[in-house]
Write a protein that holds these residues in place. Structure first.
Motif, PDB file in Angstrom:
ATOM      1  N   THR A   1       0.866  -1.171   0.000  1.00 50.45           N
ATOM      2  CA  THR A   1       0.000   0.000   0.000  1.00 50.45           C
ATOM      3  C   THR A   1       0.901   1.218   0.000  1.00 50.45           C
ATOM      4  OG1 THR A   1      -1.722  -1.165   1.224  1.00 50.45           O
ATOM      5  CG2 THR A   1      -1.826   1.253   1.220  1.00 50.45           C
ATOM      6  N   VAL A   2       0.631   2.113  -0.937  1.00 48.03           N
ATOM      7  CA  VAL A   2       1.393   3.356  -1.047  1.00 48.03           C
ATOM      8  C   VAL A   2       0.420   4.502  -0.838  1.00 48.03           C
ATOM      9  CG1 VAL A   2       2.770   4.813  -2.575  1.00 48.03           C
ATOM     10  CG2 VAL A   2       3.043   2.335  -2.647  1.00 48.03           C
ATOM     11  N   ILE A   3       0.715   5.355   0.134  1.00 48.84           N
ATOM     12  CA  ILE A   3      -0.109   6.530   0.400  1.00 48.84           C
ATOM     13  C   ILE A   3       0.734   7.760   0.095  1.00 48.84           C
ATOM     14  CG2 ILE A   3      -1.444   7.825   2.104  1.00 48.84           C
ATOM     15  CD1 ILE A   3      -1.715   5.148   3.660  1.00 48.84           C
ATOM     16  N   ILE A   4       0.251   8.556  -0.846  1.00 46.79           N
ATOM     17  CA  ILE A   4       0.966   9.761  -1.240  1.00 46.79           C
ATOM     18  C   ILE A   4       0.154  10.964  -0.788  1.00 46.79           C
ATOM     19  CG2 ILE A   4       1.898  11.105  -3.156  1.00 46.79           C
ATOM     20  CD1 ILE A   4       2.195   8.467  -4.694  1.00 46.79           C
ATOM     21  N   LYS A   5       0.758  11.767   0.073  1.00 48.53           N
ATOM     22  CA  LYS A   5       0.100  12.974   0.563  1.00 48.53           C
ATOM     23  C   LYS A   5       0.635  14.165  -0.231  1.00 48.53           C
ATOM     24  CE  LYS A   5      -0.943  15.683   4.643  1.00 48.53           C
ATOM     25  NZ  LYS A   5      -0.687  15.894   6.057  1.00 48.53           N
ATOM     26  N   THR A   6      -0.282  14.906  -0.852  1.00 42.68           N
ATOM     27  CA  THR A   6       0.092  16.095  -1.614  1.00 42.68           C
ATOM     28  C   THR A   6       0.069  17.308  -0.696  1.00 42.68           C
ATOM     29  OG1 THR A   6      -0.737  15.164  -3.676  1.00 42.68           O
ATOM     30  CG2 THR A   6      -0.536  17.563  -3.576  1.00 42.68           C
ATOM     31  N   SER A   7       1.075  18.139  -0.812  1.00 41.71           N
ATOM     32  CA  SER A   7       1.218  19.319   0.035  1.00 41.71           C
ATOM     33  C   SER A   7       0.073  20.302  -0.183  1.00 41.71           C
ATOM     34  CB  SER A   7       2.545  20.006  -0.285  1.00 41.71           C
ATOM     35  OG  SER A   7       2.623  21.248   0.358  1.00 41.71           O
ATOM     36  N   CYS A   8      -0.250  21.038   0.852  1.00 41.69           N
ATOM     37  CA  CYS A   8      -1.267  22.096   0.736  1.00 41.69           C
ATOM     38  C   CYS A   8      -0.736  23.290  -0.057  1.00 41.69           C
ATOM     39  CB  CYS A   8      -1.727  22.545   2.122  1.00 41.69           C
ATOM     40  SG  CYS A   8      -2.671  21.271   2.988  1.00 41.69           S
ATOM     41  N   SER A   9       0.558  23.347  -0.297  1.00 44.17           N
ATOM     42  CA  SER A   9       1.116  24.431  -1.108  1.00 44.17           C
ATOM     43  C   SER A   9       1.377  23.982  -2.549  1.00 44.17           C
ATOM     44  CB  SER A   9       2.394  24.984  -0.475  1.00 44.17           C
ATOM     45  OG  SER A   9       3.359  23.972  -0.334  1.00 44.17           O
ATOM     46  N   SER A  10       0.850  22.820  -2.926  1.00 45.01           N
ATOM     47  CA  SER A  10       0.960  22.335  -4.305  1.00 45.01           C
ATOM     48  C   SER A  10      -0.085  23.025  -5.173  1.00 45.01           C
ATOM     49  CB  SER A  10       0.736  20.820  -4.340  1.00 45.01           C
ATOM     50  OG  SER A  10       0.970  20.297  -5.631  1.00 45.01           O
ATOM     51  N   VAL A  11      -0.044  22.757  -6.474  1.00 41.42           N
ATOM     52  CA  VAL A  11      -1.098  23.235  -7.367  1.00 41.42           C
ATOM     53  C   VAL A  11      -2.396  22.535  -6.974  1.00 41.42           C
ATOM     54  CG1 VAL A  11       0.503  23.743  -9.249  1.00 41.42           C
ATOM     55  CG2 VAL A  11      -0.534  21.488  -9.110  1.00 41.42           C
ATOM     56  N   SER A  12      -3.549  23.075  -7.393  1.00 44.76           N
ATOM     57  CA  SER A  12      -4.828  22.517  -6.942  1.00 44.76           C
ATOM     58  C   SER A  12      -4.964  21.033  -7.287  1.00 44.76           C
ATOM     59  CB  SER A  12      -5.999  23.314  -7.492  1.00 44.76           C
ATOM     60  OG  SER A  12      -5.973  23.329  -8.902  1.00 44.76           O
ATOM     61  N   TYR A  13      -4.529  20.620  -8.457  1.00 47.92           N
ATOM     62  CA  TYR A  13      -4.390  19.213  -8.827  1.00 47.92           C
ATOM     63  C   TYR A  13      -3.468  19.157 -10.031  1.00 47.92           C
ATOM     64  CZ  TYR A  13      -7.600  19.751 -12.785  1.00 47.92           C
ATOM     65  OH  TYR A  13      -8.185  20.137 -13.955  1.00 47.92           O
ATOM     66  N   THR A  14      -2.959  17.973 -10.314  1.00 52.29           N
ATOM     67  CA  THR A  14      -2.060  17.851 -11.452  1.00 52.29           C
ATOM     68  C   THR A  14      -2.563  16.798 -12.427  1.00 52.29           C
ATOM     69  OG1 THR A  14       0.237  17.594 -12.155  1.00 52.29           O
ATOM     70  CG2 THR A  14      -0.499  16.157 -10.378  1.00 52.29           C
ATOM     71  N   ARG A  15      -2.367  17.075 -13.686  1.00 51.31           N
ATOM     72  CA  ARG A  15      -2.629  16.085 -14.733  1.00 51.31           C
ATOM     73  C   ARG A  15      -1.328  15.438 -15.183  1.00 51.31           C
ATOM     74  NH1 ARG A  15      -5.422  20.604 -18.130  1.00 51.31           N
ATOM     75  NH2 ARG A  15      -3.518  21.438 -17.281  1.00 51.31           N
ATOM     76  N   ASP A  16      -0.238  15.806 -14.518  1.00 56.09           N
ATOM     77  CA  ASP A  16       1.066  15.251 -14.872  1.00 56.09           C
ATOM     78  C   ASP A  16       1.093  13.745 -14.631  1.00 56.09           C
ATOM     79  OD1 ASP A  16       1.778  17.857 -15.360  1.00 56.09           O
ATOM     80  OD2 ASP A  16       3.105  18.045 -13.635  1.00 56.09           O
ATOM     81  N   LYS A  17       1.907  13.062 -15.410  1.00 53.73           N
ATOM     82  CA  LYS A  17       2.123  11.624 -15.241  1.00 53.73           C
ATOM     83  C   LYS A  17       3.080  11.430 -14.070  1.00 53.73           C
ATOM     84  CE  LYS A  17       4.464   7.879 -17.590  1.00 53.73           C
ATOM     85  NZ  LYS A  17       5.203   7.505 -18.800  1.00 53.73           N
ATOM     86  N   ILE A  18       2.643  10.665 -13.074  1.00 56.33           N
ATOM     87  CA  ILE A  18       3.462  10.407 -11.892  1.00 56.33           C
ATOM     88  C   ILE A  18       3.824   8.918 -11.873  1.00 56.33           C
ATOM     89  CG2 ILE A  18       3.625  10.523  -9.377  1.00 56.33           C
ATOM     90  CD1 ILE A  18       3.261  13.282 -10.733  1.00 56.33           C
ATOM     91  N   SER A  19       5.119   8.638 -11.851  1.00 56.72           N
ATOM     92  CA  SER A  19       5.626   7.267 -11.774  1.00 56.72           C
ATOM     93  C   SER A  19       6.311   7.077 -10.428  1.00 56.72           C
ATOM     94  CB  SER A  19       6.642   7.001 -12.886  1.00 56.72           C
ATOM     95  OG  SER A  19       6.088   7.238 -14.151  1.00 56.72           O
ATOM     96  N   ILE A  20       6.374   5.825  -9.988  1.00 55.21           N
ATOM     97  CA  ILE A  20       7.028   5.507  -8.716  1.00 55.21           C
ATOM     98  C   ILE A  20       7.847   4.239  -8.863  1.00 55.21           C
ATOM     99  CG2 ILE A  20       5.065   4.177  -7.834  1.00 55.21           C
ATOM    100  CD1 ILE A  20       5.719   5.301  -5.027  1.00 55.21           C
ATOM    101  N   ALA A  21       8.961   4.204  -8.163  1.00 54.20           N
ATOM    102  CA  ALA A  21       9.770   2.994  -8.062  1.00 54.20           C
ATOM    103  C   ALA A  21      10.324   2.941  -6.638  1.00 54.20           C
ATOM    104  CB  ALA A  21      10.909   3.007  -9.072  1.00 54.20           C
ATOM    105  N   PHE A  22      10.242   1.773  -6.029  1.00 54.21           N
ATOM    106  CA  PHE A  22      10.836   1.598  -4.698  1.00 54.21           C
ATOM    107  C   PHE A  22      11.360   0.179  -4.582  1.00 54.21           C
ATOM    108  CE2 PHE A  22       6.267   0.842  -4.155  1.00 54.21           C
ATOM    109  CZ  PHE A  22       6.217  -0.343  -3.446  1.00 54.21           C
ATOM    110  N   GLY A  23      12.340   0.011  -3.688  1.00 49.16           N
ATOM    111  CA  GLY A  23      12.923  -1.314  -3.565  1.00 49.16           C
ATOM    112  C   GLY A  23      13.753  -1.479  -2.319  1.00 49.16           C
ATOM    113  N   ASP A  24      14.391  -2.654  -2.246  1.00 50.17           N
ATOM    114  CA  ASP A  24      15.191  -2.992  -1.077  1.00 50.17           C
ATOM    115  C   ASP A  24      16.660  -3.147  -1.457  1.00 50.17           C
ATOM    116  OD1 ASP A  24      15.455  -5.515  -2.257  1.00 50.17           O
ATOM    117  OD2 ASP A  24      14.260  -6.554  -0.750  1.00 50.17           O
ATOM    118  N   VAL A  25      17.457  -3.432  -0.475  1.00 53.23           N
ATOM    119  CA  VAL A  25      18.904  -3.536  -0.646  1.00 53.23           C
ATOM    120  C   VAL A  25      19.289  -4.771  -1.477  1.00 53.23           C
ATOM    121  CG1 VAL A  25      19.380  -4.822   1.468  1.00 53.23           C
ATOM    122  CG2 VAL A  25      21.078  -3.213   0.606  1.00 53.23           C
TER     123      VAL A  25
END
Length: 178
Positions: free
Chosen positions: A48-72
């Motif tokens: 489960t990934v929870i992404i919190k957007t800042s209150c000082s961000s733009v009202s919303y974004t249509r930008d493409k958002i990608s994520i990658a995460f991993g272990d050692v």
């Protein structure tokens, strides 16, 4: 004096065995990063990934958002596009939750985000948790540059700690909040 010593020892033990980890080093550009998820023959786990957007961000974004995460150990989860562009995801002052399947891993030690578009976006933090890992929160709180993988990599410290550790218990990075 003895009370202080005992308190410090207990604090140290709690921080090593804590179920949560907060990575608060400053994020930066990841120049040579190319996602390389390995799913062949790997056991699949749910995250489960929870992404919190800042209150000082733009009202919303249509930008493409990608994520990658991993272990050692080289296990990696990669999602080319998290959101549906018509969903108005990543609105300011909001949190978006994603259920993602990927290879099972030990504790997450890196997380990178990629923003592609012209709207702009300022994530406050990203939290990752699952049944096979400790929850970890990565604090961004800055506008992501366009077209650049940006994030955290604390794997080297964990690899060095694991090499010196006598037990197989994973070690996570934990530093004070900014």
């Amino acid at each position: 004096m003895l009370r202080v010593a005992i308190s410090l020892i207990l604090l140290a033990l709690c921080s090593v065995t804590s179920a949560r980890s907060f990575v608060t080093t400053r994020p930066g550009p990841i120049d040579s990063f190319l996602p390389t998820p390995k799913l062949e023959g790997a056991k699949v786990c749910s995250y489960t990934v929870i992404i919190k957007t800042s209150c000082s961000s733009v009202s919303y974004t249509r930008d493409k958002i990608s994520i990658a995460f991993g272990d050692v150990y080289g296990n990696e989860v990669y999602v080319k596009r998290l959101d549906n562009p018509k969903s108005k995801a990543f609105e300011k002052c909001s949190s978006d939750t994603y259920k993602i399947n990927g290879p099972c891993m030990r504790d997450v030690c890196y997380l990178h985000l990629l923003r592609q578009g012209s709207d702009g976006w300022k994530p406050e933090n990203v939290k990752v948790y699952g049944s096979s890992i400790r929850s970890v929160t990565f604090y961004y709180n800055l506008f992501l540059p366009n077209g650049v993988w940006y994030g955290f990599d604390v794997c080297n410290g964990i690899a060095n700690a694991n090499a010196n550790a006598k037990s197989s218990q994973p070690i996570t990075a934990s530093v004070a909040a900014m």
